[in-house]
Design a protein around this motif. Sequence first.
Motif, PDB file in Angstrom:
ATOM      1  N   GLU A 141      21.490   3.053  26.646  1.00 57.43           N
ATOM      2  CA  GLU A 141      20.600   3.456  25.444  1.00 57.43           C
ATOM      3  C   GLU A 141      20.710   5.016  25.374  1.00 57.43           C
ATOM      4  OE1 GLU A 141      16.178   2.747  23.381  1.00 57.43           O
ATOM      5  OE2 GLU A 141      16.851   2.026  25.488  1.00 57.43           O
ATOM      6  N   ILE A 142      20.802   5.365  24.136  1.00 57.49           N
ATOM      7  CA  ILE A 142      20.524   6.849  23.728  1.00 57.49           C
ATOM      8  C   ILE A 142      19.117   6.663  23.418  1.00 57.49           C
ATOM      9  CG2 ILE A 142      20.933   8.734  22.113  1.00 57.49           C
ATOM     10  CD1 ILE A 142      23.692   7.630  21.809  1.00 57.49           C
ATOM     11  N   PRO A 143      18.223   7.796  24.011  1.00 58.67           N
ATOM     12  CA  PRO A 143      16.700   7.798  23.897  1.00 58.67           C
ATOM     13  C   PRO A 143      16.646   7.693  22.209  1.00 58.67           C
ATOM     14  CG  PRO A 143      17.326   9.285  25.394  1.00 58.67           C
ATOM     15  CD  PRO A 143      18.596   8.895  25.058  1.00 58.67           C
ATOM     16  N   MET A 144      15.674   6.812  21.858  1.00 56.76           N
ATOM     17  CA  MET A 144      15.031   6.956  20.458  1.00 56.76           C
ATOM     18  C   MET A 144      14.657   8.287  19.996  1.00 56.76           C
ATOM     19  SD  MET A 144      12.199   4.664  18.834  1.00 56.76           S
ATOM     20  CE  MET A 144      12.880   3.166  19.299  1.00 56.76           C
ATOM     21  N   ALA A 145      14.944   9.051  18.891  1.00 54.58           N
ATOM     22  CA  ALA A 145      14.676  10.323  18.502  1.00 54.58           C
ATOM     23  C   ALA A 145      13.032  10.275  18.464  1.00 54.58           C
ATOM     24  CB  ALA A 145      15.040  10.584  17.245  1.00 54.58           C
ATOM     25  N   PRO A 146      12.395  11.576  18.880  1.00 55.56           N
ATOM     26  CA  PRO A 146      10.947  11.570  18.913  1.00 55.56           C
ATOM     27  C   PRO A 146      10.442  11.069  17.498  1.00 55.56           C
ATOM     28  CG  PRO A 146      11.950  13.464  20.031  1.00 55.56           C
ATOM     29  CD  PRO A 146      13.008  12.707  19.344  1.00 55.56           C
ATOM     30  N   ILE A 147      10.965  11.507  16.349  1.00 54.22           N
ATOM     31  CA  ILE A 147      10.443  11.077  14.787  1.00 54.22           C
ATOM     32  C   ILE A 147      10.661   9.768  14.802  1.00 54.22           C
ATOM     33  CG2 ILE A 147      12.730  11.523  13.746  1.00 54.22           C
ATOM     34  CD1 ILE A 147       8.774  12.300  12.656  1.00 54.22           C
ATOM     35  N   THR A 148      11.675   9.085  15.393  1.00 52.50           N
ATOM     36  CA  THR A 148      11.439   7.552  15.074  1.00 52.50           C
ATOM     37  C   THR A 148      10.447   6.972  15.829  1.00 52.50           C
ATOM     38  OG1 THR A 148      14.192   7.840  14.817  1.00 52.50           O
ATOM     39  CG2 THR A 148      13.039   5.512  15.311  1.00 52.50           C
ATOM     40  N   MET A 149       9.986   7.392  17.041  1.00 51.19           N
ATOM     41  CA  MET A 149       8.982   6.909  17.672  1.00 51.19           C
ATOM     42  C   MET A 149       7.551   6.969  16.977  1.00 51.19           C
ATOM     43  SD  MET A 149       9.599   7.804  21.595  1.00 51.19           S
ATOM     44  CE  MET A 149      10.861   7.285  22.623  1.00 51.19           C
ATOM     45  N   ASN A 152       7.571   4.732  14.008  1.00 49.03           N
ATOM     46  CA  ASN A 152       7.294   3.164  14.517  1.00 49.03           C
ATOM     47  C   ASN A 152       5.679   3.142  14.641  1.00 49.03           C
ATOM     48  OD1 ASN A 152       9.777   2.407  14.160  1.00 49.03           O
ATOM     49  ND2 ASN A 152      10.301   2.378  16.365  1.00 49.03           N
ATOM     50  N   ALA A 153       5.137   4.081  15.302  1.00 47.73           N
ATOM     51  CA  ALA A 153       3.812   4.067  15.521  1.00 47.73           C
ATOM     52  C   ALA A 153       2.856   4.088  14.309  1.00 47.73           C
ATOM     53  CB  ALA A 153       3.402   5.316  16.318  1.00 47.73           C
ATOM     54  N   LEU A 154       3.449   4.782  13.071  1.00 47.54           N
ATOM     55  CA  LEU A 154       2.825   4.722  11.792  1.00 47.54           C
ATOM     56  C   LEU A 154       2.754   3.122  11.247  1.00 47.54           C
ATOM     57  CD1 LEU A 154       4.197   7.913  10.201  1.00 47.54           C
ATOM     58  CD2 LEU A 154       2.000   7.319  11.217  1.00 47.54           C
ATOM     59  N   GLY A 155       3.573   2.423  11.675  1.00 48.25           N
ATOM     60  CA  GLY A 155       3.561   1.116  11.247  1.00 48.25           C
ATOM     61  C   GLY A 155       4.435   0.597  10.148  1.00 48.25           C
ATOM     62  N   VAL A 156       4.706  -0.470   9.727  1.00 46.57           N
ATOM     63  CA  VAL A 156       5.778  -1.188   8.708  1.00 46.57           C
ATOM     64  C   VAL A 156       5.553  -0.408   7.412  1.00 46.57           C
ATOM     65  CG1 VAL A 156       6.100  -3.320   7.743  1.00 46.57           C
ATOM     66  CG2 VAL A 156       5.662  -3.386  10.211  1.00 46.57           C
ATOM     67  N   ASP A 157       4.181  -0.177   6.963  1.00 43.82           N
ATOM     68  CA  ASP A 157       4.245   0.585   5.551  1.00 43.82           C
ATOM     69  C   ASP A 157       4.918   1.661   5.510  1.00 43.82           C
ATOM     70  OD1 ASP A 157       2.790  -1.706   4.814  1.00 43.82           O
ATOM     71  OD2 ASP A 157       0.875  -0.752   5.082  1.00 43.82           O
ATOM     72  N   GLU A 158       5.154   2.642   6.713  1.00 45.00           N
ATOM     73  CA  GLU A 158       5.812   3.598   6.751  1.00 45.00           C
ATOM     74  C   GLU A 158       7.159   3.640   7.398  1.00 45.00           C
ATOM     75  OE1 GLU A 158       4.596   6.300   5.036  1.00 45.00           O
ATOM     76  OE2 GLU A 158       2.630   5.161   4.801  1.00 45.00           O
ATOM     77  N   SER A 161       7.951   0.189  12.952  1.00 47.45           N
ATOM     78  CA  SER A 161       7.536  -1.265  13.384  1.00 47.45           C
ATOM     79  C   SER A 161       6.275  -1.521  14.039  1.00 47.45           C
ATOM     80  CB  SER A 161       8.592  -1.708  14.714  1.00 47.45           C
ATOM     81  OG  SER A 161       8.334  -0.555  15.738  1.00 47.45           O
ATOM     82  N   GLY A 162       5.503  -0.678  14.050  1.00 49.09           N
ATOM     83  CA  GLY A 162       3.907  -0.885  14.578  1.00 49.09           C
ATOM     84  C   GLY A 162       3.751  -0.779  15.968  1.00 49.09           C
ATOM     85  N   VAL A 163       4.745  -0.206  16.754  1.00 48.91           N
ATOM     86  CA  VAL A 163       4.676  -0.122  18.150  1.00 48.91           C
ATOM     87  C   VAL A 163       4.116   1.228  18.460  1.00 48.91           C
ATOM     88  CG1 VAL A 163       5.953   0.119  20.281  1.00 48.91           C
ATOM     89  CG2 VAL A 163       6.497  -1.808  18.785  1.00 48.91           C
ATOM     90  N   PRO A 164       2.966   1.375  19.187  1.00 46.18           N
ATOM     91  CA  PRO A 164       2.186   2.615  19.522  1.00 46.18           C
ATOM     92  C   PRO A 164       3.370   3.439  20.385  1.00 46.18           C
ATOM     93  CG  PRO A 164       0.891   0.798  20.050  1.00 46.18           C
ATOM     94  CD  PRO A 164       2.376   0.282  19.858  1.00 46.18           C
ATOM     95  N   ILE A 165       3.089   4.883  20.440  1.00 44.25           N
ATOM     96  CA  ILE A 165       4.056   5.774  21.309  1.00 44.25           C
ATOM     97  C   ILE A 165       3.733   5.682  22.801  1.00 44.25           C
ATOM     98  CG2 ILE A 165       4.286   8.228  21.838  1.00 44.25           C
ATOM     99  CD1 ILE A 165       4.206   8.819  18.795  1.00 44.25           C
TER     100      ILE A 165
END
Length: 185
Positions: A141-149, A152-158, A161-165
């Motif tokens: 895996e290539i590490p997920m970009a920080p902004i993608t993390m 994801n932490a912001l949730g589905v509405d944004e 995925s809703g997964v915390p950092i």
Amino acid sequence: MSIALTDFAKPRLFPREPRRNTIQDITPEQFVEHLNTVPPVAVLDGYAPFCKLHVHRNWTSTRCLVVPISDDNRHLLRSAYEARTKAELPVLNRWFEGVEPPVADYLVVILYDRAQMAKEGTPIDADWGIVGCMYTSEPAEIPMAPITMMRNALGVDEGGSGVPIDREAYARSVAFWERHANWRG
């Protein structure tokens, strides 16, 4: 196990106007058929229980997704605020223009399970949905970009995925992305 291409991933992996930094030589249908008939060389755990990474040897001419940053190519870096979809907020992106990465040895397909796809408002008629693909020189895996993390932490509405950092994973991501960038052809 069945795999389907999601509406989210299709325009990113197979844009209407082909680009050199996307999957080459095959149609979306051929890609999905291959994933459903050829076993991966490895299956890796993703960043959450609903995410798996299927590692396949590259059967296309698709080039590596990222390029190491050096003093020789730093002047080719570009940046802009962009959104992946019309519903998402634009975030700062960085990429190379004018570089020629090698052909990737592996395609690392990012899959979400059916329940997560439904939670994110994209129901699928398969067990797994393709949400992305990494083109790599190593079967990893290539590490997920920080902004993608963060997204994801912001949730589905944004658009996440809703997964915390995970702070350790975030630190590894920053260390990688300080030294690498995507490219556009």
